[in-house]
Motif scaffolding. Structure first.
Motif, PDB file in Angstrom:
ATOM      1  N   PRO A  32       0.830  -1.201   0.000  1.00 52.61           N
ATOM      2  CA  PRO A  32       0.000   0.000   0.000  1.00 52.61           C
ATOM      3  C   PRO A  32       0.867   1.255   0.000  1.00 52.61           C
ATOM      4  N   VAL A  33       0.544   2.188  -0.894  1.00 56.07           N
ATOM      5  CA  VAL A  33       1.320   3.415  -1.029  1.00 56.07           C
ATOM      6  C   VAL A  33       0.379   4.606  -0.883  1.00 56.07           C
ATOM      7  N   ILE A  34       0.811   5.600  -0.118  1.00 57.07           N
ATOM      8  CA  ILE A  34       0.066   6.848   0.025  1.00 57.07           C
ATOM      9  C   ILE A  34       0.966   7.982  -0.418  1.00 57.07           C
ATOM     10  N   VAL A  35       0.425   8.846  -1.293  1.00 55.31           N
ATOM     11  CA  VAL A  35       1.101  10.083  -1.680  1.00 55.31           C
ATOM     12  C   VAL A  35       0.257  11.206  -1.103  1.00 55.31           C
ATOM     13  N   TYR A  36       0.839  11.968  -0.172  1.00 55.99           N
ATOM     14  CA  TYR A  36       0.110  12.990   0.566  1.00 55.99           C
ATOM     15  C   TYR A  36       0.001  14.302  -0.210  1.00 55.99           C
ATOM     16  N   SER A  37      -0.833  15.199   0.285  1.00 54.80           N
ATOM     17  CA  SER A  37      -1.017  16.526  -0.313  1.00 54.80           C
ATOM     18  C   SER A  37       0.303  17.268  -0.408  1.00 54.80           C
TER      19      SER A  37
ATOM     20  N   GLY B 141       6.167  19.755  -2.676  1.00 53.33           N
ATOM     21  CA  GLY B 141       6.610  18.402  -2.363  1.00 53.33           C
ATOM     22  C   GLY B 141       5.492  17.600  -1.720  1.00 53.33           C
ATOM     23  N   ARG B 142       5.432  16.327  -2.054  1.00 55.74           N
ATOM     24  CA  ARG B 142       4.425  15.428  -1.503  1.00 55.74           C
ATOM     25  C   ARG B 142       5.112  14.256  -0.812  1.00 55.74           C
ATOM     26  N   GLY B 143       4.732  14.036   0.444  1.00 51.44           N
ATOM     27  CA  GLY B 143       5.276  12.916   1.184  1.00 51.44           C
ATOM     28  C   GLY B 143       4.794  11.602   0.600  1.00 51.44           C
ATOM     29  N   VAL B 144       5.668  10.600   0.621  1.00 51.57           N
ATOM     30  CA  VAL B 144       5.330   9.281   0.089  1.00 51.57           C
ATOM     31  C   VAL B 144       5.589   8.248   1.180  1.00 51.57           C
ATOM     32  N   ARG B 145       4.578   7.427   1.422  1.00 52.19           N
ATOM     33  CA  ARG B 145       4.662   6.374   2.433  1.00 52.19           C
ATOM     34  C   ARG B 145       4.295   5.055   1.765  1.00 52.19           C
ATOM     35  N   ALA B 146       5.048   4.019   2.044  1.00 51.87           N
ATOM     36  CA  ALA B 146       4.748   2.691   1.500  1.00 51.87           C
ATOM     37  C   ALA B 146       4.837   1.655   2.612  1.00 51.87           C
ATOM     38  N   ASP B 147       3.804   0.860   2.723  1.00 54.46           N
ATOM     39  CA  ASP B 147       3.757  -0.199   3.728  1.00 54.46           C
ATOM     40  C   ASP B 147       4.029   0.341   5.121  1.00 54.46           C
ATOM     41  N   GLY B 148       3.560   1.565   5.390  1.00 55.15           N
ATOM     42  CA  GLY B 148       3.703   2.190   6.697  1.00 55.15           C
ATOM     43  C   GLY B 148       5.003   2.940   6.922  1.00 55.15           C
ATOM     44  N   ALA B 149       5.953   2.847   6.006  1.00 54.84           N
ATOM     45  CA  ALA B 149       7.250   3.517   6.161  1.00 54.84           C
ATOM     46  C   ALA B 149       7.314   4.760   5.268  1.00 54.84           C
ATOM     47  N   ILE B 150       7.851   5.832   5.803  1.00 53.12           N
ATOM     48  CA  ILE B 150       8.030   7.055   5.022  1.00 53.12           C
ATOM     49  C   ILE B 150       9.204   6.847   4.071  1.00 53.12           C
ATOM     50  N   LEU B 151       8.942   7.032   2.777  1.00 49.21           N
ATOM     51  CA  LEU B 151       9.996   6.860   1.770  1.00 49.21           C
ATOM     52  C   LEU B 151      10.715   8.161   1.469  1.00 49.21           C
ATOM     53  N   GLY B 152      10.003   9.280   1.573  1.00 54.88           N
ATOM     54  CA  GLY B 152      10.636  10.559   1.283  1.00 54.88           C
ATOM     55  C   GLY B 152       9.655  11.557   0.712  1.00 54.88           C
ATOM     56  N   LEU B 153      10.208  12.619   0.143  1.00 51.20           N
ATOM     57  CA  LEU B 153       9.433  13.714  -0.421  1.00 51.20           C
ATOM     58  C   LEU B 153       9.593  13.702  -1.935  1.00 51.20           C
ATOM     59  N   ALA B 154       8.477  13.755  -2.638  1.00 54.84           N
ATOM     60  CA  ALA B 154       8.494  13.735  -4.100  1.00 54.84           C
ATOM     61  C   ALA B 154       7.991  15.068  -4.643  1.00 54.84           C
ATOM     62  N   PHE B 155       8.584  15.502  -5.751  1.00 58.52           N
ATOM     63  CA  PHE B 155       8.165  16.730  -6.421  1.00 58.52           C
ATOM     64  C   PHE B 155       7.613  16.452  -7.814  1.00 58.52           C
ATOM     65  N   SER B 156       7.508  15.158  -8.171  1.00 55.26           N
ATOM     66  CA  SER B 156       6.986  14.761  -9.474  1.00 55.26           C
ATOM     67  C   SER B 156       6.680  13.269  -9.450  1.00 55.26           C
ATOM     68  N   VAL B 157       5.985  12.822 -10.476  1.00 55.47           N
ATOM     69  CA  VAL B 157       5.703  11.394 -10.626  1.00 55.47           C
ATOM     70  C   VAL B 157       7.017  10.628 -10.748  1.00 55.47           C
ATOM     71  N   ARG B 158       7.992  11.225 -11.423  1.00 55.87           N
ATOM     72  CA  ARG B 158       9.308  10.585 -11.556  1.00 55.87           C
ATOM     73  C   ARG B 158       9.930  10.335 -10.184  1.00 55.87           C
ATOM     74  N   ASP B 159       9.779  11.303  -9.274  1.00 61.90           N
ATOM     75  CA  ASP B 159      10.308  11.130  -7.916  1.00 61.90           C
ATOM     76  C   ASP B 159       9.589  10.001  -7.177  1.00 61.90           C
ATOM     77  N   VAL B 160       8.265   9.903  -7.346  1.00 62.32           N
ATOM     78  CA  VAL B 160       7.513   8.816  -6.704  1.00 62.32           C
ATOM     79  C   VAL B 160       8.044   7.473  -7.217  1.00 62.32           C
ATOM     80  N   ALA B 161       8.230   7.361  -8.519  1.00 58.26           N
ATOM     81  CA  ALA B 161       8.762   6.119  -9.093  1.00 58.26           C
ATOM     82  C   ALA B 161      10.141   5.800  -8.518  1.00 58.26           C
TER      83      ALA B 161
END
Length: 69
Positions: free
Chosen positions: A4-9, A15-35
């Motif tokens: 499960p992945v959540i991309v926050y507001s 920048g949008r915070g990204v969390r996967a499986d309950g762990a914070i992965l980092g801050l993304a500024f684009s779809v490329r960053d999420v990938a």
């Protein structure tokens, strides 16, 4: 099985915070960053189109096209 992945507001800088499986992965500024963050988390073949098309990513505060708050 997909994790499960959540991309926050977006924050004030877009920048949008990204969390996967309950762990914070980092801050993304684009779809490329999420990938890239998901690749770092173990999904090596996951690309930008996978991010946009995925049904197991929950986008909060806007979809994959919303990066400015």
């Amino acid at each position: 099985m997909a994790i499960p992945v959540i991309v926050y507001s977006a924050d004030a800088e877009g920048g949008r915070g990204v969390r996967a499986d309950g762990a914070i992965l980092g801050l993304a500024f684009s779809v490329r960053d999420v990938a890239a963050l998901l690749q770092t988390a173990g999904l090596q073949n996951f690309d930008e189109m996978d991010v946009v098309r995925s049904t197991w990513i929950e986008w909060r505060g806007g979809g994959p096209d919303d990066w400015i708050r």
